[in-house]
Design a protein around this motif. Sequence first.
Motif, PDB file in Angstrom:
ATOM      1  N   SER B  95       0.706  -1.234  -0.028  1.00  0.00           N
ATOM      2  CA  SER B  95      -0.042  -0.016   0.068  1.00  0.00           C
ATOM      3  C   SER B  95       1.086   0.958   0.060  1.00  0.00           C
ATOM      4  O   SER B  95      -0.073   2.392   0.328  1.00  0.00           O
ATOM      5  CB  SER B  95      -0.402  -0.186   1.035  1.00  0.00           C
ATOM      6  N   ALA B  96       2.080   1.195   0.128  1.00  0.00           N
ATOM      7  CA  ALA B  96       3.071   2.224   0.550  1.00  0.00           C
ATOM      8  C   ALA B  96       4.429   1.957  -1.175  1.00  0.00           C
ATOM      9  O   ALA B  96       3.967   1.081  -1.626  1.00  0.00           O
ATOM     10  CB  ALA B  96       4.300   2.557   1.423  1.00  0.00           C
ATOM     11  N   VAL B  97       4.886   3.204  -1.457  1.00  0.00           N
ATOM     12  CA  VAL B  97       5.723   3.661  -2.225  1.00  0.00           C
ATOM     13  C   VAL B  97       6.715   4.091  -1.379  1.00  0.00           C
ATOM     14  O   VAL B  97       7.356   3.999  -0.448  1.00  0.00           O
ATOM     15  CB  VAL B  97       5.295   4.737  -3.346  1.00  0.00           C
ATOM     16  N   CYS B  98       8.257   2.825  -2.702  1.00  0.00           N
ATOM     17  CA  CYS B  98       9.674   3.350  -2.331  1.00  0.00           C
ATOM     18  C   CYS B  98      10.412   4.340  -3.472  1.00  0.00           C
ATOM     19  O   CYS B  98      10.090   4.098  -4.239  1.00  0.00           O
ATOM     20  CB  CYS B  98      10.156   2.613  -1.270  1.00  0.00           C
ATOM     21  N   PHE B  99      11.301   4.076  -3.462  1.00  0.00           N
ATOM     22  CA  PHE B  99      12.379   5.294  -3.580  1.00  0.00           C
ATOM     23  C   PHE B  99      13.009   4.198  -4.613  1.00  0.00           C
ATOM     24  O   PHE B  99      14.212   3.929  -4.029  1.00  0.00           O
ATOM     25  CB  PHE B  99      13.299   5.991  -3.441  1.00  0.00           C
ATOM     26  N   GLN B 212      11.917   6.014   1.422  1.00  0.00           N
ATOM     27  CA  GLN B 212      12.342   5.000   2.107  1.00  0.00           C
ATOM     28  C   GLN B 212      13.393   4.212   0.408  1.00  0.00           C
ATOM     29  O   GLN B 212      12.667   4.430  -0.330  1.00  0.00           O
ATOM     30  CB  GLN B 212      12.148   3.345   2.576  1.00  0.00           C
ATOM     31  N   ALA B 213      14.566   4.200   0.758  1.00  0.00           N
ATOM     32  CA  ALA B 213      15.153   3.750  -0.605  1.00  0.00           C
ATOM     33  C   ALA B 213      15.201   2.632  -0.626  1.00  0.00           C
ATOM     34  O   ALA B 213      15.488   1.868   0.089  1.00  0.00           O
ATOM     35  CB  ALA B 213      16.668   4.356  -0.546  1.00  0.00           C
ATOM     36  N   ALA B 214      15.518   1.767  -1.926  1.00  0.00           N
ATOM     37  CA  ALA B 214      15.521   0.521  -2.955  1.00  0.00           C
ATOM     38  C   ALA B 214      16.073   0.448  -3.968  1.00  0.00           C
ATOM     39  O   ALA B 214      16.626   1.285  -4.168  1.00  0.00           O
ATOM     40  CB  ALA B 214      13.799  -0.104  -2.681  1.00  0.00           C
ATOM     41  N   ARG B 215      16.943  -0.296  -4.002  1.00  0.00           N
ATOM     42  CA  ARG B 215      16.915  -0.895  -5.274  1.00  0.00           C
ATOM     43  C   ARG B 215      17.331  -1.920  -5.705  1.00  0.00           C
ATOM     44  O   ARG B 215      17.223  -2.673  -5.182  1.00  0.00           O
ATOM     45  CB  ARG B 215      19.137  -0.442  -5.288  1.00  0.00           C
TER      46      ARG B 215
END
Lengths: 359, 359
Positions: B95-99, B212-215
């Motif tokens: 339900s959320a998004v991240c970078f 929140q950062a993700a890769r």
Amino acid sequence: MEEALHTLWDEVRDLSLSTAIDCLPTPPTPLRFLRHYVLPNKPCLIAAAVPHWPALSLWPSNSYLRSVLSDTDVSVHLTPSGKADALVSHPGDPSAVCFASAAVRTVAFPEALDLVVASKEGKAVAYLQQQNDCFRSEYGALAADCEEEIPWASEALGCAPEAVNLWIGNRLSETWFHKDHYENLYVVIAGEKRFLLLPPTDVHRMYVRDYQAARYRYCQDSGDFTLELEDPTAYVPWCSVDPCPSFEEEQREIKKFPLYFNGPKPFEVTVKAGEMLYLPSMWFHHVQQSQDDSVLTIAINYWYDMQFDIKYAYFNFLQSIPYSPPADPSLSKNKDSSLDESDIISDRPSIDTSCNEDG
Amino acid sequence: MEEALHTLWDEVRDLSLSTAIDCLPTPPTPLRFLRHYVLPNKPCLIAAAVPHWPALSLWPSNSYLRSVLSDTDVSVHLTPSGKADALVSHPGDPSAVCFASAAVRTVAFPEALDLVVASKEGKAVAYLQQQNDCFRSEYGALAADCEEEIPWASEALGCAPEAVNLWIGNRLSETWFHKDHYENLYVVIAGEKRFLLLPPTDVHRMYVRDYQAARYRYCQDSGDFTLELEDPTAYVPWCSVDPCPSFEEEQREIKKFPLYFNGPKPFEVTVKAGEMLYLPSMWFHHVQQSQDDSVLTIAINYWYDMQFDIKYAYFNFLQSIPYSPPADPSLSKNKDSSLDESDIISDRPSIDTSCNEDG
């Protein structure tokens, strides 16, 4: 909001200004002037700005000026104290202040110069100036003594000056804090001028408020001034702060305008004969002249059109934000409503005062 | 505050921008560039920007590039959709998004180009780019095909470029809204790029929030992507708005980001082969590439240091002011707290993302 404003004031100083105004030995190139000063809206002083101008050697001699301008009528601004476009006691309410303009007379230059030389506090202080491009009209006979534009500035800014003004006064003529919507190049020919400067980001520290407009009338026969309110009633948005209050008024002024007196110090720069100040558009400036009684201060300034760009929009946004620190309770009995610290910046339509007293 | 912000957005457009980006037939002089574009922080498009560059005729031929770069390793950015440095579904909370940042591989240029040509949605989209001055390092073999700086811009800005970057991608590579702390000169060599541009004064319309950062990790054998959260946990302040939402998401996006979707339209400019865009520092930009499946878009951009001057201080002040319009009640059940309209701009220390994906 308080914290955000204090951060803004500090950041402008930390980022692009330093503790003192840049001093250049000679004029910058057009590109360097634009890049390092106009673009970041940053003042600079140029030491040997106009070494080739005959004015530097000719104008300090009053007899030269009297001779060249013997048949010329010029505008002289008369006040009882040397302060024009300044806040003074309101004629109808001694507990309030109003915005007072000078009495303006047109007289032959030799007589006008006599009035300046004879200026005395409490009697009559004369200031030769008229910010209507007066150098190119009233003082046209002096044209050959300097230049009709500052060549490197015209090339940088892409235009000729919009107005060129001449100023002749003694130590009593003082200019209240204000800003102009021009890029200003200010050359001192004789004497010196001391500028106090604040960047546009400090607008809340000037406590700009609406003041009722008044004008001095001068009776030549009696030598008396009367201060008359403008009819119809008009208001002028004007800076409230006098940075050099008398000893008696100092503590009261500090309490009334703590953002100014307790905040970052204004930049201070003295411009001497032969030097030029670049005074960027929208900077607040307060100006005093050489305090030496035997010296007249003579200056000429070039107003170039400013760009009404993103900086100007940012300034208007900043100014539209209401902010005043809590009023000092000891001042709450002061009836001077126009100086009430709890006022917000007025959005009443302004009288355009950009062509009034300017140093 | 709402009224003051709307006035600011309108005033910037009325004062110094117009409804369309200025288009110049040929490069401006250094003075004109500085005065009319850098100083007011105003974009412009230059039509015949680099007619003398061999790159314009050489680079559209893939065989030329393959030959010159046959032995060169280059960085390729891999994503499942073409969107890197973009907001995507949070791997731990749908339900959320991240970078999400791209997976980066270093491979021989011919293989990298094959990956770009073969890029397909839902499979793997490759974008040749690396914003670490890659043109002067990885792609040094192409140096003779263009210039190492833009001479009139270097003269105007008083310095050589800080970084020069090359970009090769197909229609799927897209760059999310962001801003850079550089003066940017962006030259398209083949294909075309479509920019959406918003001035820095519109910062509240971008709903910058901490994500929140993700890769992405890419498994070459399976061809599958996994999205992994950064460890230790990190947050990136990023623009929330996707200006081109899918048909299904459009109404929800408009309700979430009304300041963007209901405010002044972004400036839109398409930069074609041989043209150059001056993208001023701090402008928000979203970039898409030529939609023609048979065309690769090749571009090179020059990053020059910006001045951290009064404009930058004004921007930081503006950004520090909390403002969000009332949240749409129909969205109040949305658990996506990172997109909550009632959030204020975070002052959490930022991860520097200015050297990530940039078009």
